[in-house]
Scaffold this active site. Structure first.
Site, PDB file in Angstrom:
ATOM      1  N   LYS A 122      -1.912   4.204  23.046  1.00 58.71           N
ATOM      2  CA  LYS A 122      -2.889   3.852  22.233  1.00 58.71           C
ATOM      3  C   LYS A 122      -3.794   3.800  23.536  1.00 58.71           C
ATOM      4  O   LYS A 122      -5.572   3.811  23.265  1.00 58.71           O
ATOM      5  CB  LYS A 122      -3.488   2.864  21.344  1.00 58.71           C
ATOM      6  CG  LYS A 122      -2.146   3.603  19.523  1.00 58.71           C
ATOM      7  CD  LYS A 122      -2.891   2.885  18.677  1.00 58.71           C
ATOM      8  CE  LYS A 122      -2.713   3.777  17.465  1.00 58.71           C
ATOM      9  NZ  LYS A 122      -2.648   2.422  16.331  1.00 58.71           N
ATOM     10  N   LYS A 153       4.789  13.441  17.800  1.00 54.56           N
ATOM     11  CA  LYS A 153       4.908  12.802  15.877  1.00 54.56           C
ATOM     12  C   LYS A 153       4.189  13.316  14.887  1.00 54.56           C
ATOM     13  O   LYS A 153       3.034  13.471  15.247  1.00 54.56           O
ATOM     14  CB  LYS A 153       4.831  11.259  15.904  1.00 54.56           C
ATOM     15  CG  LYS A 153       4.460  10.358  14.093  1.00 54.56           C
ATOM     16  CD  LYS A 153       4.563   9.055  14.839  1.00 54.56           C
ATOM     17  CE  LYS A 153       3.050   8.110  15.102  1.00 54.56           C
ATOM     18  NZ  LYS A 153       2.536   7.175  13.590  1.00 54.56           N
ATOM     19  N   LYS A 160      -1.409  10.560  11.433  1.00 54.23           N
ATOM     20  CA  LYS A 160      -3.334  10.784  10.624  1.00 54.23           C
ATOM     21  C   LYS A 160      -3.934  10.644  11.369  1.00 54.23           C
ATOM     22  O   LYS A 160      -4.389  11.773  11.320  1.00 54.23           O
ATOM     23  CB  LYS A 160      -3.263  10.086   9.591  1.00 54.23           C
ATOM     24  CG  LYS A 160      -2.555   8.232  10.017  1.00 54.23           C
ATOM     25  CD  LYS A 160      -3.260   7.832   9.149  1.00 54.23           C
ATOM     26  CE  LYS A 160      -2.473   6.547   8.437  1.00 54.23           C
ATOM     27  NZ  LYS A 160      -2.575   4.805   9.809  1.00 54.23           N
TER      28      LYS A 160
HETATM   29  P1  ATP Z   1      -1.605   6.754  13.350  1.00 50.00           P
HETATM   30  O1  ATP Z   1      -1.051   7.664  13.713  1.00 50.00           O
HETATM   31  O2  ATP Z   1      -3.167   6.403  12.968  1.00 50.00           O
HETATM   32  O3  ATP Z   1      -1.457   5.145  14.260  1.00 50.00           O
HETATM   33  P2  ATP Z   1       0.353   6.669  11.748  1.00 50.00           P
HETATM   34  O4  ATP Z   1      -0.337   7.830  10.456  1.00 50.00           O
HETATM   35  O5  ATP Z   1       1.986   6.228  12.331  1.00 50.00           O
HETATM   36  O6  ATP Z   1      -1.070   6.162  12.224  1.00 50.00           O
HETATM   37  P3  ATP Z   1       1.220   3.722  10.530  1.00 50.00           P
HETATM   38  O7  ATP Z   1      -0.361   3.385   9.257  1.00 50.00           O
HETATM   39  O8  ATP Z   1       0.785   3.276  11.520  1.00 50.00           O
HETATM   40  O9  ATP Z   1       0.286   5.408   9.853  1.00 50.00           O
HETATM   41  O10 ATP Z   1       2.494   4.219   9.696  1.00 50.00           O
HETATM   42  C1  ATP Z   1       1.947   3.817   8.086  1.00 50.00           C
HETATM   43  C2  ATP Z   1       4.135   3.919   7.886  1.00 50.00           C
HETATM   44  O11 ATP Z   1       4.339   5.581   8.003  1.00 50.00           O
HETATM   45  C3  ATP Z   1       4.636   2.666   9.219  1.00 50.00           C
HETATM   46  O12 ATP Z   1       6.174   3.006   8.845  1.00 50.00           O
HETATM   47  C4  ATP Z   1       5.291   4.697   9.692  1.00 50.00           C
HETATM   48  O13 ATP Z   1       6.689   4.076  10.545  1.00 50.00           O
HETATM   49  C5  ATP Z   1       5.162   5.619   8.633  1.00 50.00           C
HETATM   50  N1  ATP Z   1       4.771   7.017   9.557  1.00 50.00           N
HETATM   51  C6  ATP Z   1       4.353   7.164  10.427  1.00 50.00           C
HETATM   52  N2  ATP Z   1       4.121   8.607  10.607  1.00 50.00           N
HETATM   53  C7  ATP Z   1       5.084   9.163  10.301  1.00 50.00           C
HETATM   54  C8  ATP Z   1       6.002   9.601  11.113  1.00 50.00           C
HETATM   55  N3  ATP Z   1       5.647  10.973  11.232  1.00 50.00           N
HETATM   56  N4  ATP Z   1       7.210  10.326  10.596  1.00 50.00           N
HETATM   57  C9  ATP Z   1       7.867   8.962   9.626  1.00 50.00           C
HETATM   58  N5  ATP Z   1       7.035   8.124   9.211  1.00 50.00           N
HETATM   59  C10 ATP Z   1       5.894   7.513  10.006  1.00 50.00           C
END
Ligand code: ATP
Ligand code: LTN
Length: 345
Positions: A127, A209, A212
């Site tokens: 980040k 990964k 969002k």
């Molecule tokens: P950002 O990418 O904006 O930091 P994020 O998409 O990782 O956010 P979070 O709110 O941080 O979203 O994550 C919420 C949940 O979703 C967590 O348990 C995280 O591990 C899971 N998660 C996020 N992205 C993935 C992915 N690509 N595959 C599986 N699980 C995910």
């Protein structure tokens, strides 16, 4: 009399259940990665655990947010939780900022967390690289706030995607350190990271990964994407030149698509491989889109319906905050006592 016995038995059963806690940031469009890696597992786990599902808005502001968007994202995420099947009668569903104990415990936990530990967190490093103009203290402290979320509820199990493993290990270290310094105070939580689907990759780069906050909208499928968008994004998804639909380390893009397909079609990856044996990507890609659309369409419809019923959403949040606050305050009182704070008269 008989009614009372039944009630007591139900209460007892409830009390014996292990505690589960998890949360998602209202920081953008929720993706199918969040759904497969987190929400989908919560749905089955909520049947067996005393579950607490949080919308972690305090975490979200560690990255710059437009206030009106944050507010809308929070309502959207609440409606999504409910539309997916999280049940406020069975589970506690609430917004993090409604329970001030989260920030309060984080402060205390800061004093048993080392700067070096936070500096080593890969998400922090990532980040910092992505938001070089806003490397704020909250970004660094993010994992301590997460530990606070978990430890406040004496959580046994934390279902998350694979990217959160390091944060959970730190939560465990913090709990153990506090317990050994001040006497047993916290349950040391266990992670729950599913074998399949805990790391859904970007549709444009199977080395990253699905996120969002990706700038490239084609890299992720959002839970609110229309059928046309979903079809288009899968069609454009990066693949290799060998056209066989097979799972393997040498085929990261197709392996990712097979994982997505199996999660949405409700089959194993092996069954999916069999289903598409001999078929090329031209057949496979539209079928993944169909499977995803079949799951998302009813969720989207229900989410829309719920968003029009703010009175109901407010009731869910009010009840959730009350239940969460009561439990969180109990732990915080215990922590303050252990630390040697004089109680307020
Ligand atoms: P950002 O990418 O904006 O930091 P994020 O998409 O990782 O956010 P979070 O709110 O941080 O979203 O994550 C919420 C949940 O979703 C967590 O348990 C995280 O591990 C899971 N998660 C996020 N992205 C993935 C992915 N690509 N595959 C599986 N699980 C995910
Ligand atoms: N950091 C998590 C979101 C989160 C969380 C939690 C998950 C905040 N607090 C407590 C589980 C338990 C993420 O997914 N990025």
């Amino acid at each position: 009399m008989a009614e009372k016995t039944v009630l007591n038995q139900t209460e007892e059963k409830q009390e014996k259940k292990k505690v589960l806690f998890s949360g998602i940031q209202p920081s953008g469009k929720i993706t199918i990665g969040n759904y497969v890696g987190a929400i989908k597992n919560w749905l089955t786990l909520q049947e067996d655990y005393d579950s607490i599902f949080c919308i972690v808005d305090l975490h979200a502001i560690t990255v710059a947010q437009e206030p009106s968007e944050l507010r809308a994202n929070t309502w959207n995420l609440l409606a999504l939780y409910l539309a997916c099947g999280l049940n406020p009668e069975k589970s506690t569903i609430f917004v993090q900022s409604h329970v001030p104990c989260h920030a309060e415990l984080a402060w205390a936990l800061n004093t048993v967390t080392y700067v070096g530990e936070l500096n080593r967190m890969t998400q922090f490093k990532d980040k910092c690289a992505r938001h070089a103009d806003n490397i704020n203290m909250g970004l660094m402290d993010y994992p301590v706030l997460m530990a606070s979320d978990i430890l406040l509820y004496q959580t046994d199990l934390v279902p998350v995607g694979a990217d959160q493993k390091q944060h959970l290990e730190l939560s465990r270290d913090i709990a153990q350190r506090f317990n050994s310094r001040y006497g047993t105070t916290f349950v040391v939580p266990e992670p729950y990271i599913a074998k399949h689907g805990s790391r859904i990759m970007s549709l444009q780069d199977a080395g990253a990964k699905m996120s969002k906050s990706d700038e490239n909208e084609n890299a992720f499928i959002s839970m609110t994407d229309t059928p046309d968008e979903i079809r288009r994004k899968f069609k454009r998804a990066v693949t290799d030149s060998d056209t066989r639909v097979r799972f393997g380390d040498d085929k990261p893009e197709i392996s990712n698509l097979l994982t997505i397909y199996s999660a949405f079609a409700g089959c194993t990856v092996q069954e999916a491989e069999k289903e598409f044996e001999g078929a090329g990507y031209g057949v496979f890609k539209p079928r993944i889109a169909d499977a995803v659309i079949a799951v998302l369409e009813p969720i989207q419809k229900e989410q829309k319906r719920l968003l029009a019923d703010k009175a109901y959403l407010n009731t869910v949040l009010a009840e959730g905050a009350e239940k969460a606050y009561y439990r969180a305050r109990r732990t915080l009182t215990k922590v303050y006592k252990k630390l040697g704070f004089v109680p307020r008269a």
